[in-house]
Design a protein around this motif. Structure first.
Motif, mmCIF file in Angstrom:
data_model
loop_
_atom_site.group_PDB
_atom_site.id
_atom_site.type_symbol
_atom_site.label_atom_id
_atom_site.label_comp_id
_atom_site.label_asym_id
_atom_site.label_seq_id
_atom_site.Cartn_x
_atom_site.Cartn_y
_atom_site.Cartn_z
ATOM 1 N N TRP A 34 0.828 -1.203 0.000
ATOM 2 C CA TRP A 34 0.000 0.000 0.000
ATOM 3 C C TRP A 34 0.866 1.258 0.000
ATOM 4 C CZ3 TRP A 34 -4.365 1.989 -1.261
ATOM 5 C CH2 TRP A 34 -4.749 3.232 -0.753
ATOM 6 N N LYS A 35 1.912 1.253 0.827
ATOM 7 C CA LYS A 35 2.808 2.416 0.921
ATOM 8 C C LYS A 35 3.447 2.717 -0.427
ATOM 9 C CE LYS A 35 7.060 3.926 3.297
ATOM 10 N NZ LYS A 35 8.011 3.859 2.172
ATOM 11 N N PHE B 275 2.417 1.759 -3.359
ATOM 12 C CA PHE B 275 1.415 2.173 -4.343
ATOM 13 C C PHE B 275 1.146 3.667 -4.222
ATOM 14 C CE2 PHE B 275 -2.976 3.330 -5.262
ATOM 15 C CZ PHE B 275 -3.006 3.062 -6.632
ATOM 16 N N THR B 276 0.960 4.158 -3.000
ATOM 17 C CA THR B 276 0.679 5.581 -2.815
ATOM 18 C C THR B 276 1.841 6.445 -3.294
ATOM 19 O OG1 THR B 276 1.506 5.510 -0.517
ATOM 20 C CG2 THR B 276 -0.857 5.143 -0.868
ATOM 21 N N GLU B 277 3.065 5.918 -3.198
ATOM 22 C CA GLU B 277 4.234 6.679 -3.643
ATOM 23 C C GLU B 277 4.430 6.620 -5.158
ATOM 24 O OE1 GLU B 277 6.883 5.873 0.437
ATOM 25 O OE2 GLU B 277 7.482 4.994 -1.481
ATOM 26 N N ALA C 36 1.683 5.895 -7.447
ATOM 27 C CA ALA C 36 0.336 5.701 -7.989
ATOM 28 C C ALA C 36 0.240 6.106 -9.459
ATOM 29 C CB ALA C 36 -0.678 6.481 -7.157
ATOM 30 N N ILE D 103 -6.247 -0.068 -8.222
ATOM 31 C CA ILE D 103 -5.507 0.120 -6.971
ATOM 32 C C ILE D 103 -5.093 -1.219 -6.382
ATOM 33 C CG2 ILE D 103 -5.636 0.982 -4.601
ATOM 34 C CD1 ILE D 103 -7.632 3.078 -5.601
ATOM 35 N N VAL E 71 -1.238 -3.099 -5.696
ATOM 36 C CA VAL E 71 -0.902 -3.424 -4.305
ATOM 37 C C VAL E 71 -0.553 -4.903 -4.183
ATOM 38 C CG1 VAL E 71 -1.778 -3.599 -1.947
ATOM 39 C CG2 VAL E 71 -2.255 -1.549 -3.309
#
Length: 229
Positions: free
Chosen positions: A36-37, A39-41, A43, A206, A210
């Motif tokens: 998740w981390k 992916f957010t970085e 995206a 998303i 992930v």
């Protein structure tokens, strides 16, 4: 008693923890948080790659029907071969995106679909698919077992440049040595992807990345490779 230390484990192996076959270096909760981390970085490039896959598949299907209509059976065969080739190229991009991010490198969308190991990657994917297909025909369970045991084979081809058979052997050995942890990780990553796919399909943009990053993280940890924080 001898003071000579025991020999180190062979490359690619992770010794089991004292509690069983779950390695100290692979925790599923940590893998999920890491996925998740990262992916957010990352995206933007990850979603762009997913969109390239969707658009590419859409146009690939259109070309397939055009060829089938214009050339008949020959067009059908030609179109199917084109879609298969497109699938292999897309798969390269997916795996290499995971490898790039977990190595701490910047993902360049135009570059992830390129690899000098494309031939070995295709051969590996075909052999893995055959193993899963034959195992499924035999009794379903062998097919599931093959899919689990060979899950990391593509990573060994793209990351380490191994041949198709070497990569299959490497995946089999690393999963067998860490079966409990890998099994749980693959189940959780599949559930993560499935939850996103059920949200009108859009959530897969998303959940798919992930899940990919979870598996890429596991590959590097199980092979004692450094993982980007």
């Amino acid at each position: 008693m001898s003071d000579v230390p025991p020999p180190p484990p062979p490359p690619g192996s992770v010794p089991p923890s004292s509690g069983g076959d779950v390695p100290d270096t692979l925790d599923v909760g940590t893998a999920l948080s890491y996925g998740w981390k990262k992916f957010t970085e990352n995206a933007v490039p990850l979603v762009l790659i997913a969109l390239v896959l969707i658009v590419g598949l859409f146009f690939g299907i259109i070309v397939f029907f055009i060829l089938a209509r214009a050339l008949g059976l020959f067009g059908v065969v030609l179109g199917e071969l084109g879609l298969v080739a497109l699938g292999f190229i897309f798969a390269v991009g997916i795996y290499q995106a995971g490898l790039e991010i977990t190595a701490g490198r910047t993902v360049v969308v135009s570059e992830v679909f390129k690899t000098p190991h494309f031939g070995n990657f295709v051969a590996c994917q075909i052999l893995v698919a055959l193993a899963v297909f034959v195992g499924t025909i035999l009794c379903i369970i062998p097919g599931v077992a093959a899919a689990i045991l060979l899950a990391f084979a593509p990573f060994y081809v793209l990351d380490q440049g191994q041949s198709a058979t070497q990569a299959i052997r490497s995946s089999y050995e690393i999963v067998r040595a860490n079966l409990g942890a890998v099994l749980v990780l693959l189940i959780v990553s599949y559930l993560v992807y499935a939850v996103g796919a059920f949200i009108c399909g859009i959530g897969a943009l998303i959940s798919g990345p992930v899940a990919l990053l979870m598996i890429s993280y596991a590959y590097r940890r199980l092979n004692a490779q450094p993982v980007a924080p």
